[in-house]
Enzyme design. Structure first.
Site, PDB file in Angstrom:
ATOM      1  N   TYR A  53       0.885  -1.217   0.149  1.00  0.00           N
ATOM      2  CA  TYR A  53      -0.118   0.099   0.209  1.00  0.00           C
ATOM      3  C   TYR A  53       0.898   1.316  -0.135  1.00  0.00           C
ATOM      4  CZ  TYR A  53      -4.009  -3.027   1.106  1.00  0.00           C
ATOM      5  OH  TYR A  53      -4.924  -4.075   1.261  1.00  0.00           O
TER       6      TYR A  53
HETATM    7  N1  LIG Z   1      -6.896  -8.067   0.462  1.00  0.00           N
HETATM    8  C1  LIG Z   1      -7.022  -7.346  -0.648  1.00  0.00           C
HETATM    9  O1  LIG Z   1      -6.507  -7.837  -1.692  1.00  0.00           O
HETATM   10  C2  LIG Z   1      -7.537  -6.154  -0.305  1.00  0.00           C
HETATM   11  C3  LIG Z   1      -8.170  -5.367  -1.587  1.00  0.00           C
HETATM   12  C4  LIG Z   1      -8.628  -4.145  -1.169  1.00  0.00           C
HETATM   13  C5  LIG Z   1      -9.019  -3.727  -0.036  1.00  0.00           C
HETATM   14  N2  LIG Z   1      -8.666  -4.482   1.098  1.00  0.00           N
HETATM   15  C6  LIG Z   1      -8.575  -3.975   2.358  1.00  0.00           C
HETATM   16  O2  LIG Z   1      -9.888  -3.413   2.801  1.00  0.00           O
HETATM   17  C7  LIG Z   1      -9.855  -2.157   3.206  1.00  0.00           C
HETATM   18  C8  LIG Z   1     -11.097  -1.519   2.680  1.00  0.00           C
HETATM   19  O3  LIG Z   1     -11.177  -1.431   1.230  1.00  0.00           O
HETATM   20  P1  LIG Z   1     -11.784  -0.601   0.201  1.00  0.00           P
HETATM   21  O4  LIG Z   1     -11.343   0.621   0.501  1.00  0.00           O
HETATM   22  O5  LIG Z   1     -12.013  -0.923  -1.061  1.00  0.00           O
HETATM   23  O6  LIG Z   1     -13.393  -0.455   1.021  1.00  0.00           O
HETATM   24  P2  LIG Z   1     -14.606   0.440   0.975  1.00  0.00           P
HETATM   25  O7  LIG Z   1     -14.719   0.633   2.648  1.00  0.00           O
HETATM   26  O8  LIG Z   1     -15.680  -0.544   0.316  1.00  0.00           O
HETATM   27  O9  LIG Z   1     -14.381   1.724   0.453  1.00  0.00           O
HETATM   28  C9  LIG Z   1     -13.678   2.735   0.947  1.00  0.00           C
HETATM   29  C10 LIG Z   1     -13.929   4.003   0.108  1.00  0.00           C
HETATM   30  O10 LIG Z   1     -15.409   4.265  -0.058  1.00  0.00           O
HETATM   31  C11 LIG Z   1     -15.423   5.727   0.044  1.00  0.00           C
HETATM   32  N3  LIG Z   1     -16.074   6.083   1.076  1.00  0.00           N
HETATM   33  C12 LIG Z   1     -15.827   5.603   2.450  1.00  0.00           C
HETATM   34  N4  LIG Z   1     -16.906   6.068   3.391  1.00  0.00           N
HETATM   35  C13 LIG Z   1     -17.553   6.908   2.760  1.00  0.00           C
HETATM   36  C14 LIG Z   1     -18.748   7.747   2.949  1.00  0.00           C
HETATM   37  N5  LIG Z   1     -18.957   7.931   4.236  1.00  0.00           N
HETATM   38  N6  LIG Z   1     -19.391   8.460   2.347  1.00  0.00           N
HETATM   39  C15 LIG Z   1     -18.909   8.442   0.786  1.00  0.00           C
HETATM   40  N7  LIG Z   1     -17.875   7.676   0.361  1.00  0.00           N
HETATM   41  C16 LIG Z   1     -17.091   7.021   1.394  1.00  0.00           C
HETATM   42  C17 LIG Z   1     -14.068   6.325  -0.042  1.00  0.00           C
HETATM   43  O11 LIG Z   1     -13.707   6.377  -1.466  1.00  0.00           O
HETATM   44  P3  LIG Z   1     -13.557   8.029  -2.056  1.00  0.00           P
HETATM   45  O12 LIG Z   1     -12.010   7.969  -2.223  1.00  0.00           O
HETATM   46  O13 LIG Z   1     -14.165   7.839  -3.391  1.00  0.00           O
HETATM   47  O14 LIG Z   1     -13.981   8.880  -1.230  1.00  0.00           O
HETATM   48  C18 LIG Z   1     -13.227   5.191   0.687  1.00  0.00           C
HETATM   49  O15 LIG Z   1     -11.805   5.268   0.234  1.00  0.00           O
HETATM   50  C19 LIG Z   1      -8.541  -1.573   2.539  1.00  0.00           C
HETATM   51  O16 LIG Z   1      -8.219  -0.196   3.311  1.00  0.00           O
HETATM   52  C20 LIG Z   1      -7.477  -2.738   2.470  1.00  0.00           C
HETATM   53  O17 LIG Z   1      -7.236  -2.664   4.248  1.00  0.00           O
HETATM   54  C21 LIG Z   1      -7.704  -5.503   0.710  1.00  0.00           C
END
Ligand SMILES: NC(=O)c1ccc[n+]([C@@H]2O[C@H](COP(=O)([O-])OP(=O)(O)OC[C@H]3O[C@@H](n4cnc5c(N)ncnc54)[C@H](OP(=O)(O)O)[C@@H]3O)[C@@H](O)[C@H]2O)c1
Length: 304
Positions: A53
């Site tokens: 990351y």
């Molecule tokens: N193992 C793997 O391969 C893998 C892959 C992906 C993620 N992960 C892990 O899972 C975690 C979460 O993944 P993710 O970031 O894809 O999950 P998510 O929680 O589904 O999406 C987060 C994104 O949603 C938007 N958001 C969040 N809260 C919001 C709100 N209240 N209102 C409006 N938009 C909101 C933001 O994007 P905007 O920038 O558009 O505002 C934020 O970055 C990562 O940080 C990582 O630790 C693991």
């Protein structure tokens, strides 16, 4: 905050986990550190990061934020994806990757070390034997895998069993209202074998907050990113976002909280990993803690 056992282990993880994928990338170091502090203050103990990351910057930031508070965290990181140091799940790379993560995280142990994805070029015996040795050395405490299919996890559990190696106690799949594949094979396996599930992308990258229903907000993941739009702003995703928004109106809660609670309603899930970009988003996610989505609402939202 409420806590759940990680699979069959004695380790308790907060039902909301902090994903740090944006830290050092779209989120400044200062704001990222404030988010981590707010997480710990709210009782969130699970912090998920990965060596790749922000090219290692996320681990640096997490390490800085945990200074003096290390014992409050269940620190979960990942390795094995391509990095400048190498790639894959070979013994050689895993040993190097763990050392590098420990340094960036400024700690002498990692609570949960997860292999980031399946490596078709390394025998699983080699990876599990190396992880077993790293546990014996005290560098990592539990091991998990990420993005594994059910058959891959099953094979890994079998190898650990017959060779008496430490086994994967967690699996980290993408899981949300739009992407439900893990329900078919991975979740039944996890429940049967006592493997914890850390569900990532519970908001489908923000889609389930409903923010894309009217227009594409400036600065969001979908902003000026046609590839992301094509993959994520599908008719199925839109329909799920509409169902979540309707439930949010009925329950008088923000839509994102409903989407997080829907993931947590699945008994296989140990924790939902939310990935905030801003403090405001994180404050919103924390509001999903410690309440339950009524079963009829969960069923209505889940109707495809
Ligand atoms: N193992 C793997 O391969 C893998 C892959 C992906 C993620 N992960 C892990 O899972 C975690 C979460 O993944 P993710 O970031 O894809 O999950 P998510 O929680 O589904 O999406 C987060 C994104 O949603 C938007 N958001 C969040 N809260 C919001 C709100 N209240 N209102 C409006 N938009 C909101 C933001 O994007 P905007 O920038 O558009 O505002 C934020 O970055 C990562 O940080 C990582 O630790 C693991």
């Amino acid at each position: 905050m409420q806590y759940r056992r990680l699979g069959r282990t004695g380790l308790k993880v907060s039902e909301i986990g902090l994903g740090t994928m944006m830290f050092g990338e779209k989120t400044s170091e200062a704001e990222s550190i404030r988010i981590i502090q707010q997480a710990l203050d709210a009782g969130v103990n699970l912090i998920d990061v990965a060596d790749v990351y922000a090219g290692g910057a996320s681990e640096h930031i997490v390490g800085a934020a945990l200074a003096g508070r290390r014992s409050q965290a269940v620190l979960a990181t990942k390795g094995g994806r391509p990095t400048p140091l190498g790639q894959g799940l070979s013994r050689s790379h895993l040993f190097k990757a763990v050392e590098a993560s420990l340094q960036r995280l400024r700690t002498d142990y990692i609570d949960l070390y997860q292999v980031h994805r399946w490596d078709p070029e390394t025998p699983l015996e080699e990876s599990l034997s190396a992880l077993n040795d790293l546990i014996r050395q005290g560098k990592i405490r539990y091991i998990g895998c990420s993005n594994f299919a059910a058959w891959q996890l099953c094979k890994a559990l079998w190898i650990s069993d017959v060779r008496n190696y430490a086994r994967f106690d967690s699996v980290q799949p993408r899981y949300n209202l739009v992407y439900r594949d893990p329900e078919a094979e991975l979740f039944p396996l996890s429940r049967s074998e006592g493997v914890g599930v850390l569900a990532y992308s519970p908001l489908a990258g923000g889609v389930l907050t409903g923010k894309y229903l009217d227009a594409i907000p400036e600065g969001s993941r979908g902003w000026q990113n046609p590839q992301w739009q094509e993959g994520r702003l599908t008719p199925e995703a839109e329909s799920a976002a509409v169902r979540v928004r309707a439930a949010a109106q009925r329950l008088n809660r923000p839509a994102g909280q409903i989407a997080i609670r829907w993931c947590l309603a699945n008994p296989a899930v140990s924790s939902a990993l939310v990935g905030p970009r801003t403090e405001a988003q994180w404050a919103d996610a924390l509001g999903a803690a410690a309440w339950t989505l009524p079963a009829d609402e969960a069923a209505a939202i889940g109707q495809q």
